[in-house]
Every structure is written in structure tokens, then in C-alpha cells.
Design a protein around this motif. Structure first.
Motif, PDB file in Angstrom:
ATOM      1  N   PRO A 148       2.363  13.595  -2.195  1.00  0.00           N
ATOM      2  CA  PRO A 148       3.105  12.657  -1.322  1.00  0.00           C
ATOM      3  C   PRO A 148       2.516  11.384  -1.508  1.00  0.00           C
ATOM      4  O   PRO A 148       3.191  10.249  -1.519  1.00  0.00           O
ATOM      5  N   ILE A 149       1.319  11.037  -2.038  1.00  0.00           N
ATOM      6  CA  ILE A 149       0.559   9.794  -2.419  1.00  0.00           C
ATOM      7  C   ILE A 149       1.614   9.403  -3.723  1.00  0.00           C
ATOM      8  O   ILE A 149       1.837   8.128  -3.846  1.00  0.00           O
ATOM      9  N   ALA A 150       1.776  10.173  -4.627  1.00  0.00           N
ATOM     10  CA  ALA A 150       2.231   9.759  -5.840  1.00  0.00           C
ATOM     11  C   ALA A 150       3.801   9.259  -5.513  1.00  0.00           C
ATOM     12  O   ALA A 150       4.179   8.363  -6.246  1.00  0.00           O
ATOM     13  N   ASP A 151       4.513  10.054  -4.600  1.00  0.00           N
ATOM     14  CA  ASP A 151       5.717   9.740  -4.178  1.00  0.00           C
ATOM     15  C   ASP A 151       5.765   8.260  -3.530  1.00  0.00           C
ATOM     16  O   ASP A 151       6.725   7.521  -4.012  1.00  0.00           O
ATOM     17  N   LYS A 152       5.005   8.276  -2.832  1.00  0.00           N
ATOM     18  CA  LYS A 152       4.800   6.858  -1.756  1.00  0.00           C
ATOM     19  C   LYS A 152       4.842   5.761  -2.932  1.00  0.00           C
ATOM     20  O   LYS A 152       5.152   4.671  -2.802  1.00  0.00           O
ATOM     21  N   ALA A 153       3.441   5.941  -3.818  1.00  0.00           N
ATOM     22  CA  ALA A 153       3.247   4.842  -4.553  1.00  0.00           C
ATOM     23  C   ALA A 153       4.455   4.481  -5.554  1.00  0.00           C
ATOM     24  O   ALA A 153       4.629   3.100  -6.016  1.00  0.00           O
ATOM     25  N   MET A 154       5.351   5.480  -6.202  1.00  0.00           N
ATOM     26  CA  MET A 154       6.341   5.053  -6.796  1.00  0.00           C
ATOM     27  C   MET A 154       7.261   4.371  -6.275  1.00  0.00           C
ATOM     28  O   MET A 154       7.881   3.481  -6.836  1.00  0.00           O
ATOM     29  N   VAL A 155       7.683   4.942  -5.382  1.00  0.00           N
ATOM     30  CA  VAL A 155       8.648   4.277  -4.334  1.00  0.00           C
ATOM     31  C   VAL A 155       8.503   2.727  -3.970  1.00  0.00           C
ATOM     32  O   VAL A 155       9.111   1.885  -4.107  1.00  0.00           O
ATOM     33  N   LEU A 156       7.206   2.614  -3.382  1.00  0.00           N
ATOM     34  CA  LEU A 156       6.978   1.366  -2.810  1.00  0.00           C
ATOM     35  C   LEU A 156       6.700   0.220  -4.004  1.00  0.00           C
ATOM     36  O   LEU A 156       7.073  -0.770  -3.939  1.00  0.00           O
ATOM     37  N   ILE A 157       6.153   0.811  -5.177  1.00  0.00           N
ATOM     38  CA  ILE A 157       6.075  -0.346  -6.294  1.00  0.00           C
ATOM     39  C   ILE A 157       7.360  -0.608  -6.632  1.00  0.00           C
ATOM     40  O   ILE A 157       7.685  -1.788  -7.145  1.00  0.00           O
ATOM     41  N   ALA A 158       8.210   0.505  -6.872  1.00  0.00           N
ATOM     42  CA  ALA A 158       9.490   0.201  -7.317  1.00  0.00           C
ATOM     43  C   ALA A 158      10.428  -1.050  -6.587  1.00  0.00           C
ATOM     44  O   ALA A 158      11.072  -1.722  -7.141  1.00  0.00           O
ATOM     45  N   ILE A 159      10.065  -0.647  -5.345  1.00  0.00           N
ATOM     46  CA  ILE A 159      11.094  -1.437  -4.492  1.00  0.00           C
ATOM     47  C   ILE A 159      10.526  -3.020  -4.241  1.00  0.00           C
ATOM     48  O   ILE A 159      11.463  -4.044  -4.166  1.00  0.00           O
ATOM     49  N   VAL A 160       9.077  -3.071  -4.482  1.00  0.00           N
ATOM     50  CA  VAL A 160       8.471  -4.477  -4.669  1.00  0.00           C
ATOM     51  C   VAL A 160       9.038  -5.047  -6.004  1.00  0.00           C
ATOM     52  O   VAL A 160       9.467  -6.273  -5.842  1.00  0.00           O
ATOM     53  N   VAL A 161       9.247  -4.332  -6.877  1.00  0.00           N
ATOM     54  CA  VAL A 161       9.730  -4.927  -8.306  1.00  0.00           C
ATOM     55  C   VAL A 161      11.215  -5.282  -8.157  1.00  0.00           C
ATOM     56  O   VAL A 161      11.502  -6.345  -8.511  1.00  0.00           O
TER      57      VAL A 161
END
Length: 223
Positions: A69-82
Motif C-alpha cells: 500500500p505504501i508503494a501504491d500511495k507513493a506512485m499515485v500521490l507523486i503522479a497527481i502532483v506532477v
């Protein structure tokens, strides 16, 4: 910790998260967008593959359960910031991004506070759908950024009258400008709609988790 294939895929997905953002510091368009899109799609696929393999091969582990779940959240959150940055902070993209980030931080805080009782916040089917919709929306919006780049490069230097004539069919469209305009519009509408749907599901699942945790947040004797 056991270094089996499911855990290796999860670690690679976690490492892909910061790489997705950092490519925009070192590469120009469209290379950054291409790499970001491929990284995100690849990471999204491993999200399903590592879980499937862990169950099929009976290699489920506490390390994988923690890191997934940490990997999922990190990927999604960084992607939406970009994506928010690429959109120029367009409110149609920024608003759902804000809701998604707020929910993820809020639920993570709840889990940390509850400690051993955090098991009551099990991932629901709706939360899994939320994650899926988020990943599809982000992929579509990265694709829109690519279409926008190629369209912009081809109409660069053209006056408005020429572009209008091509789109109206009064001038030959030798560069394929027409279909790129349609691609930008289609991916933009679909991506934004899916991002808002993801935001709605995010709020609903966040409220569901808060409701389940509420009895444990009351002063006095714990339930």
C-alpha cells in the motif's frame, strides 16, 4: 524479509514512484512524459501481478503486506502532483488531486493512531475500485500531455487562420493535426472525468474508514 519475486516487484514499484517525478527535472518533453507514462503503467500492472503471484505461489509476507500500500500511495500521490503541475494548476485537475491527497494523509494518520486496532480499516472492494480508477485516470492524463506536446509542435509557427482552415477541412491536413486535436480533447475529457470519479470514491472510502474508526477516537473506555 524474503527476496522473492512478488516482493522484488513491490520494491521496484516503490522506487518507480520518485523516478516518475524526477524524470521531469532531467529530461525535456516529450521524453519525460513518455517515461512517466511507461513507469506509471508498468507500476500499475505490477500492483496486480505481485499480489497475484504472492497468493498463487503462497509467498505472501508481512514485508509485502506493509510495503504494497505504501508503494501504491507513493506512485499515485507523486503522479497527481506532477499532473497538477503539467496542467498549470487547472482547477479541474487540482481540486480532485487535493481531495485525493487529503484523504490519503487522513487515512494514513488514522491507521497510525489506531496502532494495533488499525486492522479494522481493512481495504474494501470500493477502495480497490478507487485505486483502479485513479490509475486509469492518471494514465489517460499523461497520454493527453503527450498528445498536447505533439500537437503544439506541429502547429507551432502556424497562424490561427491556417489551423482553423485545416480543422474545418478547407486545407489539407498533411500533419494529422485533426486527429491529434480530437485525441487531446478525448483524453482530456475522459481523464478529468475519471479523476473526479476517483476523487468521489476517495471521499466515500475515507468517510467509511473514519466511521469505522470513530468509536476508537472517543475519550474514555475503548470499545
Amino acid at each position: 524479509m524474503t527476496w522473492n519475486l512478488p516482493n522484488i516487484l513491490t520494491v521496484l514499484r516503490l522506487l518507480a514512484a520518485p523516478a516518475l517525478g524526477l524524470v521531469f527535472l532531467g529530461l525535456a518533453a516529450p521524453y519525460a512524459e513518455w517515461i512517466a507514462l511507461l513507469l506509471f503503467i508498468g507500476a500499475s500492472l505490477t500492483d496486480w501481478v505481485d499480489g497475484y503471484l504472492a497468493r498463487a505461489w503462497k509467498q505472501e509476507s508481512r514485508f509485502g503486506a506493509m510495503l504494497d500500500p505504501i508503494a501504491d500511495k507513493a506512485m499515485v500521490l507523486i503522479a497527481i502532483v506532477v499532473l497538477a503541475a503539467l496542467s498549470g494548476l487547472d482547477w479541474l485537475i487540482l481540486m480532485p488531486c487535493v481531495l485525493i491527497v487529503f484523504r490519503e494523509v487522513f487515512v494514513s494518520g488514522l491507521r497510525e493512531f489506531l496502532g494495533a486496532d488499525a486492522k479494522l480499516l481493512k481495504v474494501t472492494k470500493l477502495a480497490k475500485w478507487k485505486t483502479t480508477v485513479q490509475m486509469v485516470a492518471i494514465s489517460v492524463l499523461f497520454a493527453r500531455a503527450l498528445f498536447e506536446h505533439y500537437l503544439g509542435m506541429q502547429i507551432f509557427g502556424m497562424d490561427e487562420a491556417t489551423v482553423t482552415a485545416i480543422l474545418d477541412g478547407d486545407a489539407p491536413d498533411t500533419l494529422g493535426i485533426g486527429w491529434k486535436v480530437l485525441a487531446v480533447q478525448a483524453t482530456g475529457l475522459l481523464g478529468v472525468a475519471l479523476l473526479w470519479l476517483a476523487a468521489v470514491l476517495t471521499v466515500i472510502t475515507g468517510w467509511d474508514y473514519f466511521s469505522k474508526a470513530l468509536p476508537f477516537l472517543q475519550d474514555g473506555e475503548r470499545p
